[in-house]
Design a protein around this motif. Structure first.
Motif, PDB file in Angstrom:
ATOM      1  N   LYS A 132      37.056 -16.069  10.886  1.00 52.86           N
ATOM      2  CA  LYS A 132      37.788 -14.806  11.034  1.00 52.86           C
ATOM      3  C   LYS A 132      36.979 -13.681  10.410  1.00 52.86           C
ATOM      4  N   PRO A 133      36.816 -12.565  11.113  1.00 51.82           N
ATOM      5  CA  PRO A 133      36.110 -11.452  10.485  1.00 51.82           C
ATOM      6  C   PRO A 133      36.950 -10.905   9.331  1.00 51.82           C
ATOM      7  N   PRO A 134      36.305 -10.399   8.272  1.00 47.99           N
ATOM      8  CA  PRO A 134      37.097  -9.839   7.173  1.00 47.99           C
ATOM      9  C   PRO A 134      37.906  -8.644   7.667  1.00 47.99           C
ATOM     10  N   ALA A 135      39.115  -8.507   7.137  1.00 48.15           N
ATOM     11  CA  ALA A 135      39.978  -7.402   7.565  1.00 48.15           C
ATOM     12  C   ALA A 135      39.363  -6.085   7.103  1.00 48.15           C
ATOM     13  N   SER A 136      39.339  -5.107   7.996  1.00 42.07           N
ATOM     14  CA  SER A 136      38.810  -3.803   7.613  1.00 42.07           C
ATOM     15  C   SER A 136      39.821  -3.124   6.688  1.00 42.07           C
ATOM     16  N   PRO A 137      39.361  -2.217   5.834  1.00 42.32           N
ATOM     17  CA  PRO A 137      40.297  -1.541   4.926  1.00 42.32           C
ATOM     18  C   PRO A 137      41.351  -0.768   5.719  1.00 42.32           C
ATOM     19  N   PHE A 138      42.543  -0.684   5.166  1.00 42.00           N
ATOM     20  CA  PHE A 138      43.624   0.103   5.769  1.00 42.00           C
ATOM     21  C   PHE A 138      43.410   1.543   5.315  1.00 42.00           C
ATOM     22  N   THR A 139      43.236   2.446   6.261  1.00 37.71           N
ATOM     23  CA  THR A 139      42.796   3.813   5.940  1.00 37.71           C
ATOM     24  C   THR A 139      43.897   4.845   6.214  1.00 37.71           C
ATOM     25  N   VAL A 140      43.586   6.103   5.889  1.00 36.18           N
ATOM     26  CA  VAL A 140      44.488   7.223   6.198  1.00 36.18           C
ATOM     27  C   VAL A 140      44.746   7.271   7.706  1.00 36.18           C
ATOM     28  N   HIS A 141      43.705   7.017   8.497  1.00 36.21           N
ATOM     29  CA  HIS A 141      43.836   6.970   9.959  1.00 36.21           C
ATOM     30  C   HIS A 141      44.913   5.949  10.360  1.00 36.21           C
ATOM     31  N   PHE A 161      47.282   4.733   8.468  1.00 30.01           N
ATOM     32  CA  PHE A 161      48.590   5.134   7.939  1.00 30.01           C
ATOM     33  C   PHE A 161      49.254   6.167   8.849  1.00 30.01           C
ATOM     34  N   GLN A 162      48.464   7.080   9.391  1.00 30.31           N
ATOM     35  CA  GLN A 162      49.032   8.063  10.320  1.00 30.31           C
ATOM     36  C   GLN A 162      49.594   7.370  11.567  1.00 30.31           C
ATOM     37  N   LEU A 163      48.929   6.305  12.008  1.00 29.45           N
ATOM     38  CA  LEU A 163      49.438   5.553  13.161  1.00 29.45           C
ATOM     39  C   LEU A 163      50.772   4.874  12.825  1.00 29.45           C
ATOM     40  N   ALA A 210      48.135  -1.322  13.668  1.00 25.92           N
ATOM     41  CA  ALA A 210      48.255  -0.674  12.354  1.00 25.92           C
ATOM     42  C   ALA A 210      49.640  -0.922  11.771  1.00 25.92           C
ATOM     43  N   ASN A 211      50.659  -0.817  12.609  1.00 29.01           N
ATOM     44  CA  ASN A 211      52.028  -1.040  12.140  1.00 29.01           C
ATOM     45  C   ASN A 211      52.234  -2.496  11.709  1.00 29.01           C
ATOM     46  N   LYS A 212      51.635  -3.411  12.479  1.00 31.44           N
ATOM     47  CA  LYS A 212      51.744  -4.840  12.144  1.00 31.44           C
ATOM     48  C   LYS A 212      51.101  -5.125  10.784  1.00 31.44           C
TER      49      LYS A 212
END
Length: 199
Positions: free
Chosen positions: A8-17, A19-21, A52-54
């Protein structure tokens, strides 16, 4: 030998982008067209918004979830502004962050006196931005105002129980185009007006 990979690829950081979604995902039920335009501004697809919501829901519901205050700090960075708010006899900190989609708004987390529990989380007007002029029903358009602004413009506004944790409602009387007072229900998601229904 190298360590075994899970594949599994490492999860990318959860960003402001991202969060807006998440904010937009909650607003899509009421205003799909506005949300679609905002998504395009962010260069995101419906699938991106759902993903993003998931990820957000998984973070919030995880047994190892960090406190809400530190979660917001890790995603949004240090608050742009920290204000003191009085709630009854208690003094609380309000942390405010910019939200690029809505330049005149800020995302506010209102902290309990313990400094880690978040009592309220929603969009508010930036302290240095001028709010909208709200005089009649016609001024109450989607995304035009926050909960506080509507309550101040049409006193006495009564809060209604929201249909979900990120939703709020107000009922108040506002003049229509003829000047007649109409009783309305205003619905908000993440503190931002979504729709108004005349009773």
């Amino acid at each position: 030998m190298g360590s075994m990979s899970s594949g599994k690829p490492p999860a990318s950081p959860f960003t402001v982008h991202d969060f807006q979604l998440v904010l937009l995902r909650r607003m899509a039920d009421h205003n799909p067209d506005l949300v679609a335009d905002a998504r395009q501004t962010l260069g995101a697809s419906i699938a991106d918004m759902r993903e993003a919501n998931k990820r957000w829901q998984a973070m919030v519901r995880s047994p190892r979830a960090r406190a809400a205050a530190s979660r917001y700090r890790s995603i949004l960075g240090a608050p742009e502004t920290v204000l003191t708010r009085k709630i009854g006899d208690l003094e609380c900190e309000a942390w405010l962050w910019p939200v690029p989609l809505w330049p005149t708004l800020r995302f506010e987390a209102l902290l309990a006196p313990n400094g880690s529990t978040v009592w309220n989380e929603w969009l508010v007007r930036s302290p240095d931005a001028e709010g909208p002029e709200l005089r009649t029903l016609e001024d109450l358009t989607p995304w035009s105002c926050t909960v506080d602004e509507a309550a101040r413009a049409f006193p006495p506004a009564r809060p209604l129980e929201g249909t979900a944790p990120t939703r709020w409602g107000l009922t108040f009387t506002a003049p229509d185009g003829t000047g007649a007072g109409r009783e309305v229900v205003a619905e908000f998601t993440w503190g931002l007006l979504q729709r108004v229904t005349v009773r």
